[in-house]
Design a protein around this motif. Structure first.
Motif, PDB file in Angstrom:
ATOM      1  N   ILE A 142     -24.386 -20.749 -27.597  1.00 32.95           N
ATOM      2  CA  ILE A 142     -25.063 -19.861 -28.546  1.00 32.95           C
ATOM      3  C   ILE A 142     -24.040 -19.180 -29.442  1.00 32.95           C
ATOM      4  O   ILE A 142     -24.218 -19.078 -30.663  1.00 32.95           O
ATOM      5  CB  ILE A 142     -25.921 -18.819 -27.790  1.00 32.95           C
ATOM      6  CG1 ILE A 142     -27.155 -19.494 -27.184  1.00 32.95           C
ATOM      7  CG2 ILE A 142     -26.338 -17.674 -28.712  1.00 32.95           C
ATOM      8  CD1 ILE A 142     -27.989 -18.573 -26.325  1.00 32.95           C
ATOM      9  N   ARG A 143     -22.939 -18.728 -28.822  1.00 34.20           N
ATOM     10  CA  ARG A 143     -21.907 -18.002 -29.563  1.00 34.20           C
ATOM     11  C   ARG A 143     -21.185 -18.888 -30.564  1.00 34.20           C
ATOM     12  O   ARG A 143     -20.971 -18.491 -31.711  1.00 34.20           O
ATOM     13  CB  ARG A 143     -20.911 -17.406 -28.566  1.00 34.20           C
ATOM     14  CG  ARG A 143     -19.755 -16.635 -29.177  1.00 34.20           C
ATOM     15  CD  ARG A 143     -18.906 -15.998 -28.088  1.00 34.20           C
ATOM     16  NE  ARG A 143     -19.710 -15.111 -27.252  1.00 34.20           N
ATOM     17  CZ  ARG A 143     -19.250 -14.471 -26.191  1.00 34.20           C
ATOM     18  NH1 ARG A 143     -17.998 -14.623 -25.814  1.00 34.20           N
ATOM     19  NH2 ARG A 143     -20.041 -13.674 -25.491  1.00 34.20           N
ATOM     20  N   ALA A 162     -27.321 -11.412 -36.433  1.00 34.85           N
ATOM     21  CA  ALA A 162     -26.998 -10.647 -35.223  1.00 34.85           C
ATOM     22  C   ALA A 162     -27.579  -9.236 -35.309  1.00 34.85           C
ATOM     23  O   ALA A 162     -28.172  -8.738 -34.344  1.00 34.85           O
ATOM     24  CB  ALA A 162     -25.483 -10.581 -35.024  1.00 34.85           C
ATOM     25  N   GLU A 200     -26.904 -12.427 -28.610  1.00 36.97           N
ATOM     26  CA  GLU A 200     -26.897 -13.612 -27.751  1.00 36.97           C
ATOM     27  C   GLU A 200     -27.891 -13.459 -26.600  1.00 36.97           C
ATOM     28  O   GLU A 200     -28.573 -14.421 -26.214  1.00 36.97           O
ATOM     29  CB  GLU A 200     -25.487 -13.837 -27.201  1.00 36.97           C
ATOM     30  CG  GLU A 200     -24.482 -14.230 -28.276  1.00 36.97           C
ATOM     31  CD  GLU A 200     -23.043 -13.949 -27.877  1.00 36.97           C
ATOM     32  OE1 GLU A 200     -22.166 -14.047 -28.760  1.00 36.97           O
ATOM     33  OE2 GLU A 200     -22.791 -13.621 -26.697  1.00 36.97           O
ATOM     34  N   THR A 201     -27.987 -12.258 -26.046  1.00 33.46           N
ATOM     35  CA  THR A 201     -28.916 -11.999 -24.946  1.00 33.46           C
ATOM     36  C   THR A 201     -30.359 -12.183 -25.403  1.00 33.46           C
ATOM     37  O   THR A 201     -31.191 -12.744 -24.676  1.00 33.46           O
ATOM     38  CB  THR A 201     -28.712 -10.569 -24.408  1.00 33.46           C
ATOM     39  OG1 THR A 201     -27.378 -10.443 -23.913  1.00 33.46           O
ATOM     40  CG2 THR A 201     -29.693 -10.248 -23.290  1.00 33.46           C
ATOM     41  N   ASP A 216     -22.887  -8.290 -30.827  1.00 32.94           N
ATOM     42  CA  ASP A 216     -22.905  -9.749 -30.703  1.00 32.94           C
ATOM     43  C   ASP A 216     -23.453 -10.168 -29.347  1.00 32.94           C
ATOM     44  O   ASP A 216     -24.237 -11.123 -29.253  1.00 32.94           O
ATOM     45  CB  ASP A 216     -21.493 -10.306 -30.890  1.00 32.94           C
ATOM     46  CG  ASP A 216     -20.953 -10.054 -32.279  1.00 32.94           C
ATOM     47  OD1 ASP A 216     -21.128 -10.919 -33.144  1.00 32.94           O
ATOM     48  OD2 ASP A 216     -20.387  -8.968 -32.501  1.00 32.94           O
ATOM     49  N   ASP A 217     -23.028  -9.473 -28.283  1.00 30.58           N
ATOM     50  CA  ASP A 217     -23.565  -9.768 -26.953  1.00 30.58           C
ATOM     51  C   ASP A 217     -25.073  -9.548 -26.909  1.00 30.58           C
ATOM     52  O   ASP A 217     -25.812 -10.308 -26.284  1.00 30.58           O
ATOM     53  CB  ASP A 217     -22.897  -8.872 -25.905  1.00 30.58           C
ATOM     54  CG  ASP A 217     -21.413  -9.142 -25.774  1.00 30.58           C
ATOM     55  OD1 ASP A 217     -21.027 -10.312 -25.658  1.00 30.58           O
ATOM     56  OD2 ASP A 217     -20.635  -8.172 -25.801  1.00 30.58           O
ATOM     57  N   MET A 238     -25.215 -19.446 -33.291  1.00 29.13           N
ATOM     58  CA  MET A 238     -25.139 -18.280 -34.174  1.00 29.13           C
ATOM     59  C   MET A 238     -24.565 -18.621 -35.553  1.00 29.13           C
ATOM     60  O   MET A 238     -25.116 -18.173 -36.570  1.00 29.13           O
ATOM     61  CB  MET A 238     -24.336 -17.163 -33.518  1.00 29.13           C
ATOM     62  CG  MET A 238     -25.086 -16.398 -32.434  1.00 29.13           C
ATOM     63  SD  MET A 238     -26.593 -15.575 -33.048  1.00 29.13           S
ATOM     64  CE  MET A 238     -25.888 -14.400 -34.206  1.00 29.13           C
ATOM     65  N   ARG A 251     -24.566 -19.482 -22.930  1.00 22.63           N
ATOM     66  CA  ARG A 251     -24.201 -18.375 -23.817  1.00 22.63           C
ATOM     67  C   ARG A 251     -23.032 -18.760 -24.727  1.00 22.63           C
ATOM     68  O   ARG A 251     -22.983 -18.359 -25.896  1.00 22.63           O
ATOM     69  CB  ARG A 251     -23.837 -17.132 -23.001  1.00 22.63           C
ATOM     70  CG  ARG A 251     -23.506 -15.917 -23.866  1.00 22.63           C
ATOM     71  CD  ARG A 251     -23.136 -14.712 -23.033  1.00 22.63           C
ATOM     72  NE  ARG A 251     -24.286 -14.121 -22.361  1.00 22.63           N
ATOM     73  CZ  ARG A 251     -25.053 -13.169 -22.899  1.00 22.63           C
ATOM     74  NH1 ARG A 251     -24.794 -12.731 -24.131  1.00 22.63           N
ATOM     75  NH2 ARG A 251     -26.060 -12.672 -22.231  1.00 22.63           N
TER      76      ARG A 251
END
Length: 317
Positions: A196-197, A213, A132-133, A128-129, A201, A193
């Motif tokens: 986005i999360r 993802a 997002e990146t 997930d990180d 998403m 961020r």
């Protein structure tokens, strides 16, 4: 843990084992722990692997001192690490302001994690990180380097859990009886961020039918592999400041060659952007007498005849 082994736990252990396959017995590991589910899960599965591989492992809890009660959060995380049978150290840091709050906190954290000069530093970033990146990189338009996301291994830094989802780390925590802390910053719309999360998403998953993802993480892997090969080609250029040599290179290799020379000369890599590189490239491909391009880090790129060079920028008095 009793009964059948949770599949998420088994997967996590295998991922850590693979990430540390190059290290021998006695290697010293540091796990970055925040008290959140991702880092606690990483500590739990790493502790199991370290015990059987004879690694020396310490969990380092970095207290950024940015929120009320941060010392208490760190203390609870340390207590849970001790319950897992591992050493824990709390390091309080003063976060500066250079590059923005998130970048400053990241620098302070990384310095603290490397303070003991371990053989490997393990971070609990998840798939997930990574997704997002990649989206953050797309939004900045920073080119393939940012779209490539985070590398599973970068020097001594290892990110074993990049193939796991955030829900998997929560399962690992529950299987070990661990209670995790939910950082309020993760839901704060002031942070890009976080939006986005919590906002972007879910919309993407709904509109595109799920699997977003995973698709973004696969894209990052593919772009990173291509970029690594292009970086190797750039590193092999024998006269990287010679204009005729640079003109003969494909644009993708030339850009990486210019970036490499700028970093070697002392440019600030955290602030060096594709815009800077495009301007340096114009010194090579579209030169009309312009002589210097100012770069972050108190540096300038200068063209004299058929050669580029880097000079320090005088500090204004």
């Amino acid at each position: 843990m009793g009964g059948a082994l949770d599949p998420a736990v088994a997967t996590g252990r295998n991922l850590v084992r693979a990430a540390l396959a190059d290290l021998g017995p006695g290697s010293r590991l540091v796990i970055g722990v925040s008290g959140g589910a991702d880092s606690l899960a990483l500590a739990a599965v790493t502790g199991f692997v370290a015990d059987r591989a004879s690694y020396e492992v310490t969990a380092v809890i970095v207290d950024h001192q940015l929120q009320p009660g941060s010392a208490a959060v760190a203390a609870v995380a340390a207590e849970q690490i001790h319950e897992l049978g591992m050493e824990a150290e709390i390091i309080a840091v003063d976060v500066g302001r250079h590059g923005g709050p998130e970048a400053a906190a990241r620098r302070a954290r990384h310095e603290a994690l490397r303070r003991s000069m371990p053989d490997a530093v393990l971070l609990g970033h998840t798939l997930d990180d990574q997704a997002e990146t990649v989206l953050l990189g797309l939004g900045r338009g920073s080119g393939p380097r940012s779209i490539a996301g985070m590398s599973p291994a970068d020097g001594i830094t290892r990110r074993p859990l990049l193939a796991l989802r955030r829900v998997d780390t929560e399962r690992i925590c529950r299987a070990h009886g661990l209670s995790w802390w939910n950082d309020p910053h993760n839901a704060d719309p002031a942070y890009r961020r976080s939006r986005i999360r919590t906002e972007l998403m879910p919309v993407l998953e709904d509109v595109l039918g799920g699997g977003v993802a995973e698709a973004l993480a696969r894209t990052a892997d593919q772009v990173r592999a291509d970029g690594a090969w292009l970086d190797e080609l750039a590193a092999a250029v024998e006269a990287p400041l010679d204009v005729p040599t640079l003109l003969a290179l494909p644009p993708a290799v030339r850009s990486r060659t210019l970036r490499r020379t700028a970093l070697q000369a002392g440019a600030d890599g955290s602030a060096l952007t594709s815009t800077h590189l495009a301007e340096i490239d114009r010194l090579v491909t579209s030169w009309h007498g312009q002589r210097r391009i100012e770069l972050p880090g108190g540096l300038a790129c200068v063209r004299l005849g058929d050669s580029l060079s880097y000079v320090r920028t005088p500090v204004a008095g």
